[in-house]
Design a protein around this motif. Structure first.
Motif, mmCIF file in Angstrom:
data_model
loop_
_atom_site.group_PDB
_atom_site.id
_atom_site.type_symbol
_atom_site.label_atom_id
_atom_site.label_comp_id
_atom_site.label_asym_id
_atom_site.label_seq_id
_atom_site.Cartn_x
_atom_site.Cartn_y
_atom_site.Cartn_z
ATOM 1 N N LEU A 1 -1.599 -7.995 1.769
ATOM 2 C CA LEU A 1 -2.764 -7.135 1.566
ATOM 3 C C LEU A 1 -2.647 -5.859 2.392
ATOM 4 O O LEU A 1 -2.878 -4.752 1.881
ATOM 5 N N LEU A 2 -2.276 -6.000 3.655
ATOM 6 C CA LEU A 2 -2.127 -4.823 4.513
ATOM 7 C C LEU A 2 -1.042 -3.895 3.973
ATOM 8 O O LEU A 2 -1.219 -2.673 3.943
ATOM 9 N N ALA A 3 0.069 -4.469 3.532
ATOM 10 C CA ALA A 3 1.134 -3.651 2.966
ATOM 11 C C ALA A 3 0.668 -2.900 1.728
ATOM 12 O O ALA A 3 1.065 -1.758 1.489
ATOM 13 N N SER A 4 -0.213 -3.527 0.950
ATOM 14 C CA SER A 4 -0.689 -2.899 -0.287
ATOM 15 C C SER A 4 -1.577 -1.691 -0.028
ATOM 16 O O SER A 4 -1.750 -0.850 -0.911
ATOM 17 N N LEU B 1 -11.071 -3.736 -5.250
ATOM 18 C CA LEU B 1 -9.931 -2.887 -5.603
ATOM 19 C C LEU B 1 -10.269 -1.413 -5.399
ATOM 20 O O LEU B 1 -9.421 -0.625 -4.942
ATOM 21 N N ALA B 2 -11.498 -1.016 -5.719
ATOM 22 C CA ALA B 2 -11.919 0.366 -5.499
ATOM 23 C C ALA B 2 -11.930 0.689 -4.012
ATOM 24 O O ALA B 2 -11.505 1.782 -3.585
ATOM 25 N N PHE B 3 -12.387 -0.270 -3.202
ATOM 26 C CA PHE B 3 -12.411 -0.068 -1.752
ATOM 27 C C PHE B 3 -10.994 0.021 -1.195
ATOM 28 O O PHE B 3 -10.720 0.804 -0.278
ATOM 29 N N GLN B 4 -10.069 -0.771 -1.761
ATOM 30 C CA GLN B 4 -8.684 -0.720 -1.304
ATOM 31 C C GLN B 4 -8.071 0.659 -1.506
ATOM 32 O O GLN B 4 -7.306 1.145 -0.659
ATOM 33 N N GLU B 5 -8.388 1.291 -2.613
ATOM 34 C CA GLU B 5 -7.856 2.633 -2.871
ATOM 35 C C GLU B 5 -8.344 3.612 -1.816
ATOM 36 O O GLU B 5 -7.583 4.477 -1.342
ATOM 37 N N LYS B 6 -9.600 3.503 -1.435
ATOM 38 C CA LYS B 6 -10.135 4.367 -0.380
ATOM 39 C C LYS B 6 -9.463 4.052 0.960
ATOM 40 O O LYS B 6 -9.152 4.955 1.739
ATOM 41 N N LEU C 1 -5.364 4.732 5.692
ATOM 42 C CA LEU C 1 -4.491 3.877 6.493
ATOM 43 C C LEU C 1 -3.009 4.042 6.213
ATOM 44 O O LEU C 1 -2.175 3.557 6.988
ATOM 45 N N ASP C 2 -2.655 4.685 5.115
ATOM 46 C CA ASP C 2 -1.256 4.773 4.695
ATOM 47 C C ASP C 2 -0.370 5.330 5.803
ATOM 48 O O ASP C 2 -0.680 6.353 6.407
ATOM 49 N N GLY C 3 0.723 4.614 6.088
ATOM 50 C CA GLY C 3 1.681 5.055 7.102
ATOM 51 C C GLY C 3 1.526 4.369 8.439
ATOM 52 O O GLY C 3 2.379 4.531 9.321
#
Length: 204
Positions: free
Chosen positions: A161-164, A131-136, A141-143
């Motif tokens: 997962l990709l959408a998140s 979860l910490a890695f996802q935030e990074k 990657l956003d957008g």
């Protein structure tokens, strides 16, 4: 692909069952024995006899029915697991490979329950790190947008997962959509993501 799995059945012979052993069916990687799943199970004393089709020899396949459990990670390995259950009595769990942290957590606990091992602490630690890695990842990657093709396991869980992390799947190329995909599809739609679905092989 199912026929390839079925052909391996011809190499198998009746074996006495060994406690705390497992075969993994449907793990498609040359580094199969170094994956998190294998490392976690082996840390709890579970010996992995075969990883089919990525890592197995004829002699290992001959001994495959002696495993306590077949762990089936995709639909292609399911016919072989059913054959082994019918002929040799080898139990199996059908639990397609997930991608989201919540899905992975549930998946690990289902497998652990079948093998009677406790991995709660290890899984909680892995989930926290993920979860910490996802935030990074979201920051980087956003957008972005993407297309998904050639995915083993639960492709719509991967799409969620990709959408998140801010990557919107615009298209998915799949060999087939299974009835068991419906909950993952609904979860994806609930996120406001509705990709175009193409049916075909694993190449765009």
């Amino acid at each position: 692909v199912e026929n390839m799995f079925r052909s391996l059945f011809e190499l198998m012979k009746e074996q006495p069952q060994e406690a705390r052993t497992a075969n993994i069916l449907g793990l498609w990687t040359s580094n199969a024995r170094k994956t998190e799943l294998v490392r976690l199970l082996e840390s709890k004393g579970v010996r992995i006899k075969n990883i089919i089709p990525s890592y197995c020899t004829p002699s290992e396949l001959e001994a495959a029915p002696g495993a306590q459990l077949n762990i089936v990670l995709d639909q292609y390995g399911l016919p072989l697991a059913r054959q082994m259950k019918e002929r040799f009595g080898t139990d199996y769990i059908y639990s397609r490979k997930p991608y989201q942290p919540d899905s992975i957590e549930q998946w690990y606990h289902e497998i652990a329950a079948e093998l009677n091992i406790d991995i709660q602490t290890e899984v909680a630690d892995l989930k926290e790190k993920t979860l910490a890695f996802q935030e990074k990842a979201r920051c980087a990657l956003d957008g972005l947008t993407c297309a998904i093709s050639g995915v083993s396991g639960r492709p719509f869980d991967l799409a969620s997962l990709l959408a998140s992390v801010g990557v919107k799947p615009e298209a998915m190329l799949l060999q087939t959509v299974l009835s068991e995909d419906r909950p993952d599809i609904q979860s994806l739609l609930d996120l406001g993501v509705d990709p175009i679905i193409f049916r075909g092989d694993n190449s765009l």
